[in-house]
Structure formats: C-alpha cells, structure tokens
Design a protein around this motif. Structure first.
Motif, PDB file in Angstrom:
ATOM      1  N   ASP A 197       0.801  -1.223   0.000  1.00 36.69           N
ATOM      2  CA  ASP A 197       0.000   0.000   0.000  1.00 36.69           C
ATOM      3  C   ASP A 197       0.832   1.271   0.000  1.00 36.69           C
ATOM      4  N   THR A 198       2.050   1.204   0.519  1.00 33.74           N
ATOM      5  CA  THR A 198       2.884   2.403   0.642  1.00 33.74           C
ATOM      6  C   THR A 198       4.312   2.125   0.190  1.00 33.74           C
ATOM      7  N   SER A 282       6.573   9.582   3.713  1.00 42.44           N
ATOM      8  CA  SER A 282       6.116   9.930   5.058  1.00 42.44           C
ATOM      9  C   SER A 282       7.240  10.415   5.962  1.00 42.44           C
TER      10      SER A 282
END
Length: 325
Positions: A197-198, A282
């Motif tokens: 997902d990331t 992030s």
C-alpha cells in the motif's frame, strides 16, 4: 593536451571485510517514524546534495523504468568524444567516445566539490552518468588511455545544471545501477510490490527479499578488480554477490517502483563499502536506513543484515559517504 596518471584504487570496489550485523526490517518499520519525530534533523536533512528544491515535490514518484537517452539536441565535445547534455534537467549526462584508446576516463566534479570517476571501454556507445550533486556547476574532464595508467586529457568543459526535480538522479538507470525494461530484477521488483500500500511496504518487501535470498560472495570479494559494475540480474540469478551487488539490486527494484534510492559508496568504520539510502514520502530521506532490533539501533544495510554479527551502532558515526550514484 596534458597527461595524468590514474590508479584504479581511486575507484576501488567496495567489499566487505568483516561479518557485521543485521536484522529484519519489521521492527524498523514500526520504529522509523517514532525515531524521526525525535531526531527530525537526522532523518530528514539528507535531501539531495546541492539541491534547493522542495522535498515535497513528489509527483515524479510513480513506478516507471527510467532509461537515459542521448537526444542530441544539445551536445559538447570534439571529434574524439561527444557529451550529450540534452537531459541535464532530468539528472544525467551521457558520453560517447569515438577514438582508438582502449579505455576512457571521465571525471565529473559537482558543485559540492566531489569528483566522480567513470570509465568508458566501448567505442561509440553512450554511457549515462548521474548528476548526483544536484543544481549548480559541473566540471567535465575526459581523458583517454595512452599506456597503462597514463591518460591524456582530450576535453574539459563546464555545464550549468538545474534539475526539474531533486529525486531524478536517483530514479534513472546509470552505469552503476544499470537496468532496462527487460531486466529481470525490475520484473521481480514489480512482483514484490504487488499488494503493497505504501512506499514503506515496498521498501520492506524488497529489503527482506534481498536479505533472505542473497548470500555474501567472499570468493568474489577476494578476486574482484576495478572498475567493477554490478550486474543485477546475475545477482538475482546466482543469489550471491558483494555489497555493491546487494545495493545495486535493491536500488534497481526501488527506483523502478518510483522510490528514490541512493547507492552510497564510502566507509563503514574503516571498511570500504556500499549501501543505500531511500526517500520515503512519510519521512523524507532516510540515510543508511536506520533500524531497531529491539535492543540496539543499527544501520539497515542489506549486506550487513544478511551476513550477521554484532550490532552496528550509528551513534558512533561509523558510516561515511564518499560518493552517491
């Protein structure tokens, strides 16, 4: 024209001379954001050297196989050598040699004063060189081999570089992190990224795969010669390699997933070595990918993680970057 004496020791191949620590990536993923919130300067200050562009310009961070091209729209050089500077904004230049010497040496000195050395051994074939130091003036010096380690200067010039995006030098294929659309390591990276997902998930999947499936090749390390360029598909197929091979394989998989990855060459303590730094949306640039094994902080270096041993403590500043490819 003048002569210069080169030693291959200037670009000696990083090898691992001792068994050092490792650990898997799982606890690292949990702790990374906590660590960086405490030590924000240490985790986010590693933006691409020489670049003043905002680190949040992440639109370019999408999966793609970015292959350098010599467009010919802007070139410098002479009848012996051509340097294509059509794509400096994309973070690279390309050079092709048309003479008769067995080997050509290119010195590329960036705005940070660091000089990168590249060798060309194939006539009339373009070689890509990243502009790793970011925006600014680059000095290009090219030498052709005369005899042994004696070289003669055939070109000197200066170019001005303004990157479209600070991440581009660390997303494209180059002489040290070489891949094409047909590279099997790229396909393997696509496979590993499925279901992630990331970029953090992708990085973990790639890291764990390389560590779990690659054995350090001590025999190769003892016999390697310079210049040396990793073959990522050979590493993938044989499941063996030196630290340079580990790092190039991970960089190939991550770059083609849109994750900027620096192949760092320098020292781990007093050992000449290669490792990686990765940009995570992030967090920012994570230099050497710090990990936590539940007891000690250490560097998430794929070679050292897979060879085992005592923990490597980053607080001792044992990693020193000399070059970033």
């Amino acid at each position: 024209m003048f002569c210069h004496k080169f030693s291959h020791r200037d670009i000696s191949v990083p090898v691992l001379a001792a068994r050092l620590p490792g650990g898997r990536f799982s606890i690292f993923l949990i702790c990374l954001l906590i660590v960086c919130s405490i030590f924000a300067a240490g985790c986010s200050s590693g933006s691409s050297a020489g670049s003043t562009k905002a680190a949040d310009d992440t639109a370019v961070l999408t999966p793609a196989v970015r292959i350098p091209t010599a467009d010919g729209t802007e070139t410098i050089g002479n009848e012996t050598v051509t340097v294509d500077i059509s794509n400096t904004s994309n973070g690279y230049i390309m050079a092709s040699y048309h003479g008769t010497a067995a080997q050509v040496n290119i010195q590329l000195t960036g705005p940070d004063g660091v000089t990168y050395l590249y060798f060309i051994s194939e006539k009339d074939t373009y070689t890509a060189m990243p502009l790793s130091s970011g925006d600014g003036s680059y000095i290009i010096d090219i030498y052709e081999q005369m005899d042994g380690d004696m070289y003669s200067n055939i070109m000197s010039d200066v170019i001005e570089v303004t990157l479209q995006n600070e991440f581009l030098p660390f997303l494209y294929s180059n002489q040290f992190v070489y891949f094409t659309a047909e590279t099997r390591a790229v396909e393997k990276g696509n496979e590993l990224a499925q279901g992630c997902d990331t970029d953090l998930d992708v990085t973990a999947a790639v890291y764990n795969y390389v560590v779990d499936n690659t054995e350090y090749d001590y025999e190769k390390a003892a016999s390697i010669t310079s210049p040396y360029y990793p073959d990522v598909d050979e590493t993938l197929d044989t499941r063996k390699g030196i630290c340079f091979d580990y790092s190039a394989l991970m960089c190939t998989m991550l770059r083609t997933q849109g994750i900027p990855c620096k192949l760092n060459i320098g020292y781990a303590g007093d050992i000449y070595h290669a490792w990686i730094s990765v940009y995570l949306k992030s967090v920012g640039w994570v230099d050497n990918l710090i990990q936590f094994d539940g007891k000690n902080w250490s560097m998430m270096d794929p070679t050292m993680a897979s060879t085992g041993g005592d923990s490597y403590d980053p607080s001792q500043e044992q990693y020193t970057v000399m070059f970033q490819r």
